[in-house]
Design an enzyme around this catalytic site. Structure first.
Site, PDB file in Angstrom:
ATOM      1  N   ALA A 162       0.740  -1.285  -0.250  1.00 38.05           N
ATOM      2  CA  ALA A 162       0.039  -0.011   0.062  1.00 38.05           C
ATOM      3  C   ALA A 162       0.886   1.314   0.195  1.00 38.05           C
ATOM      4  O   ALA A 162       0.624   2.328  -0.516  1.00 38.05           O
ATOM      5  CB  ALA A 162      -0.875  -0.197   1.208  1.00 38.05           C
ATOM      6  N   TYR A 163       1.829   1.332   0.779  1.00 36.45           N
ATOM      7  CA  TYR A 163       2.920   2.365   1.027  1.00 36.45           C
ATOM      8  C   TYR A 163       3.323   2.689  -0.263  1.00 36.45           C
ATOM      9  O   TYR A 163       3.439   3.865  -0.879  1.00 36.45           O
ATOM     10  CB  TYR A 163       3.582   2.142   2.004  1.00 36.45           C
ATOM     11  CG  TYR A 163       4.517   3.264   2.541  1.00 36.45           C
ATOM     12  CD1 TYR A 163       4.089   4.348   2.687  1.00 36.45           C
ATOM     13  CD2 TYR A 163       5.945   3.175   2.221  1.00 36.45           C
ATOM     14  CE1 TYR A 163       4.855   5.507   3.225  1.00 36.45           C
ATOM     15  CE2 TYR A 163       6.780   4.251   2.522  1.00 36.45           C
ATOM     16  CZ  TYR A 163       6.229   5.415   3.150  1.00 36.45           C
ATOM     17  OH  TYR A 163       7.057   6.600   3.623  1.00 36.45           O
ATOM     18  N   ALA A 164       4.260   1.703  -1.003  1.00 36.26           N
ATOM     19  CA  ALA A 164       4.899   1.778  -2.000  1.00 36.26           C
ATOM     20  C   ALA A 164       3.898   2.277  -3.361  1.00 36.26           C
ATOM     21  O   ALA A 164       4.323   3.018  -4.185  1.00 36.26           O
ATOM     22  CB  ALA A 164       5.878   0.629  -2.584  1.00 36.26           C
ATOM     23  N   SER A 166       1.243   3.826  -2.956  1.00 32.76           N
ATOM     24  CA  SER A 166       0.962   5.489  -2.742  1.00 32.76           C
ATOM     25  C   SER A 166       2.386   6.337  -3.168  1.00 32.76           C
ATOM     26  O   SER A 166       1.801   7.389  -3.952  1.00 32.76           O
ATOM     27  CB  SER A 166       0.502   5.729  -1.533  1.00 32.76           C
ATOM     28  OG  SER A 166       1.625   5.646  -0.497  1.00 32.76           O
TER      29      SER A 166
END
Length: 255
Positions: A162-164, A166
């Site tokens: 999810a972080y990557a 975004s």
């Protein structure tokens, strides 16, 4: 820190002004303090922790700099516009915008709560876009915008889906915005730090995990917020003004 408008009118004009989102802690705090050391007046943006933002602003003013704190959720376009209004009212304009605000959530893709995904993307994608939009509208000629990604976009560690995702969105708009600002002598770059010793990075990790990540770069240590702040200072200063539309992986040599 001056809050009275009448008193402000007797202060000397400020040469350059920076808005730093997420400026209350971690990398954002280090960036705010470094830019202040370099002579910029700083608007310290924060989302929730007013006390931490006040500590950052107070440290700057105690060292002879100029700073104010302004609350705004970066994903709220009205609040962000108001924060830029405040910068213009207090200091006369905006020359540097650094979007340090971000949200991290670790989970295998199969297990991720989609509500968490939405929260991460609200801050990291919508928030980044809102801040970039205001920067594009408000930066004075010769200014600089710096966004933040992560080296995990390249390393692709499990659990960071999810972080990557975004932050990949942040990288994708960097050169586009640089090209859209043609003719105004404004630079647009994104910094993608590697493992950096901040509360957000350390939270939820075991000592063994932290040690393993620290040994991953050839320099064999975690980055510090000050390491990243120095890169921001370069990109927003005269020495770095020929660097434009780039993703800079400040990570000690990680692939």
């Amino acid at each position: 820190m001056t809050t009275n408008h009448q008193a402000r009118t007797h202060e000397p004009p400020v040469a350059r002004v920076a808005v730093v989102t997420g400026g209350s802690r971690g990398i954002g705090r280090a960036v705010a303090r470094k830019l202040a050391q370099d002579g910029l007046a700083v608007v310290v943006n924060y989302a929730h922790d007013a006390a931490a933002a006040e500590e950052t602003a107070a440290a700057i003013t105690a060292s002879g700099g100029r700073a104010i704190r302004v609350q705004a959720d970066v994903a709220d376009e009205s609040a962000v516009a108001a924060a830029f209004d405040r910068a213009e009212q207090e200091f006369g304009g905006v020359d540097v915008v650094v979007n340090c605000a971000g949200r991290l959530a670790l989970s295998p893709i199969a297990d991720l709560d989609l509500a968490v995904l939405d929260a991460v993307h609200r801050t990291n994608i919508r928030g980044a876009f809102v801040v970039a939009q205001q920067a594009a509208r408000r930066l004075r000629v010769g200014g600089s915008f710096v966004g933040f990604s992560t080296s995990v976009v390249g390393t692709q560690f499990p659990g960071y889906g999810a972080y990557a995702a975004s932050k990949g969105a942040v990288e994708s708009i960097t050169l586009i915005l640089a090209r859209e600002l043609r003719g105004r002598n404004i630079t647009v770059n994104t910094i993608a730090p590697g493992p950096t010793a901040t509360d957000m990075f350390l939270d939820g990790k075991t000592p063994d995990q932290i040690d393993q990540l620290a040994k991953t770069p050839p320099l064999e240590r975690l980055g510090t917020p000050e390491d990243i702040a120095n890169v921001v200072a370069f990109l927003t200063g005269p020495e770095g003004h020929w660097v434009n539309g780039q993703i800079l992986r400040a990570n000690g040599g990680m692939v």
